[in-house]
Scaffold this motif. Structure first.
Motif, mmCIF file in Angstrom:
data_model
loop_
_atom_site.group_PDB
_atom_site.id
_atom_site.type_symbol
_atom_site.label_atom_id
_atom_site.label_comp_id
_atom_site.label_asym_id
_atom_site.label_seq_id
_atom_site.Cartn_x
_atom_site.Cartn_y
_atom_site.Cartn_z
ATOM 1 N N LYS A 41 0.827 -1.202 0.000
ATOM 2 C CA LYS A 41 0.000 0.000 0.000
ATOM 3 C C LYS A 41 0.861 1.252 0.000
ATOM 4 O O LYS A 41 0.574 2.220 -0.728
ATOM 5 N N ALA A 42 1.933 1.252 0.805
ATOM 6 C CA ALA A 42 2.831 2.409 0.845
ATOM 7 C C ALA A 42 3.560 2.570 -0.486
ATOM 8 O O ALA A 42 3.757 3.693 -0.966
ATOM 9 N N VAL A 43 3.948 1.440 -1.085
ATOM 10 C CA VAL A 43 4.626 1.484 -2.388
ATOM 11 C C VAL A 43 3.711 2.095 -3.439
ATOM 12 O O VAL A 43 4.133 2.940 -4.234
ATOM 13 N N ILE A 44 2.443 1.673 -3.452
ATOM 14 C CA ILE A 44 1.479 2.188 -4.427
ATOM 15 C C ILE A 44 1.332 3.700 -4.277
ATOM 16 O O ILE A 44 1.233 4.438 -5.265
ATOM 17 N N ASP A 45 1.334 4.175 -3.041
ATOM 18 C CA ASP A 45 1.213 5.617 -2.796
ATOM 19 C C ASP A 45 2.432 6.362 -3.352
ATOM 20 O O ASP A 45 2.291 7.409 -3.994
ATOM 21 N N HIS A 46 3.635 5.822 -3.131
ATOM 22 C CA HIS A 46 4.843 6.446 -3.670
ATOM 23 C C HIS A 46 4.826 6.436 -5.197
ATOM 24 O O HIS A 46 5.167 7.438 -5.843
ATOM 25 N N LEU A 47 4.429 5.314 -5.782
ATOM 26 C CA LEU A 47 4.388 5.202 -7.237
ATOM 27 C C LEU A 47 3.380 6.167 -7.842
ATOM 28 O O LEU A 47 3.614 6.733 -8.918
ATOM 29 N N ARG A 48 2.261 6.340 -7.164
ATOM 30 C CA ARG A 48 1.248 7.280 -7.662
ATOM 31 C C ARG A 48 1.828 8.694 -7.754
ATOM 32 O O ARG A 48 1.646 9.394 -8.759
ATOM 33 N N LYS A 49 2.556 9.100 -6.724
ATOM 34 C CA LYS A 49 3.142 10.446 -6.717
ATOM 35 C C LYS A 49 4.229 10.575 -7.779
ATOM 36 O O LYS A 49 4.358 11.624 -8.432
ATOM 37 N N LEU A 50 5.011 9.516 -7.965
ATOM 38 C CA LEU A 50 6.053 9.553 -8.984
ATOM 39 C C LEU A 50 5.446 9.570 -10.384
ATOM 40 O O LEU A 50 5.994 10.221 -11.293
#
Length: 226
Positions: A41-50
């Motif tokens: 879930k945290a990875v998905i959030d970082h990827l969304r911002k990137l």
């Protein structure tokens, strides 16, 4: 993207680690999660911002698994000195600059040595006039070096892409990364394995394959570019 916003985005260590990983190879969320040691879930959030910043993009393979990769070349410059702090806007690197007419690409340091008195001898302060002339030369040099770095980054990526394309059906990026590591100088398979993050036996097999192509050679335990 605005340089200040990009600095804020890259201020997060996990986002920087994601970009380092994706610079090696495209990855899916589970791979990134295991690499970082954080939740998907945290990875998905970082990827969304990137993704929103245009730094990464995603594709779906035949098994409907979503892979993430670096979207484009990008450069950000930060200058910190006792007289200045600033950032230059991020821009896409390009190999299409004509550097043949650049005055300082060969680094003519003679013109930029401190203490030269190149000013008008009739000026009130020849030393100060010489220093202001030197300041102009250095500002021009700084701008041209910035453009040269942009040109090199674009050509480097283009060259690595072309190397990767020679290994269709194999991990072309791995071979390109291996050759790039050898471009720094001769090295043992063990040292190269740390550089490309692959087991020494895998690296040795790849080097032997490259040797068959006539681009690397072995001297004892050391490998080098031909």
């Amino acid at each position: 993207m605005d340089s200040a916003a990009l600095l804020d985005l890259l201020g997060n260590e996990n986002r920087r680690r994601i970009l380092r990983l994706l610079a090696r190879k495209p990855c899916y969320v589970t791979e990134i999660s295991e690499y970082l040691g954080v939740s998907p879930k945290a990875v998905i959030d970082h990827l969304r911002k990137l993704e929103e910043a245009g730094l990464v993009e995603s594709t779906v393979d035949e098994g409907r698994r979503k892979y993430f990769s670096i979207a484009r070349n990008l450069r950000l410059e930060v200058n910190v000195s006792p007289y200045d702090f600033g950032t230059k806007s991020a821009y896409s690197a390009s190999p299409n600059f004509d550097i043949t007419s650049w005055r300082y690409v060969s680094l003519d340091v003679e013109c930029c040595r401190p203490g030269d008195e190149n000013g008008d001898p009739d000026a009130a302060d020849p030393e100060l006039a010489g220093l202001t002339e030197e300041l102009q030369e250095l500002e021009r040099l700084e701008n041209e070096l910035s453009m040269a770095q942009r040109w090199v980054q674009g050509r480097l990526t283009e060259t690595l892409d072309r190397i990767s394309s020679h290994f269709e059906g194999l991990d072309g990026r791995f071979y390109a990364d291996l050759l790039r590591a050898l471009a720094d100088g001769p090295a043992t398979a063990e040292r190269l394995s740390r550089r490309v993050e692959a087991p020494p036996d895998v690296v040795t097999d790849a080097l032997e394959g490259l040797s068959a192509h006539g681009v690397v050679e072995r001297d004892g335990e050391t490998w080098r570019l031909v």
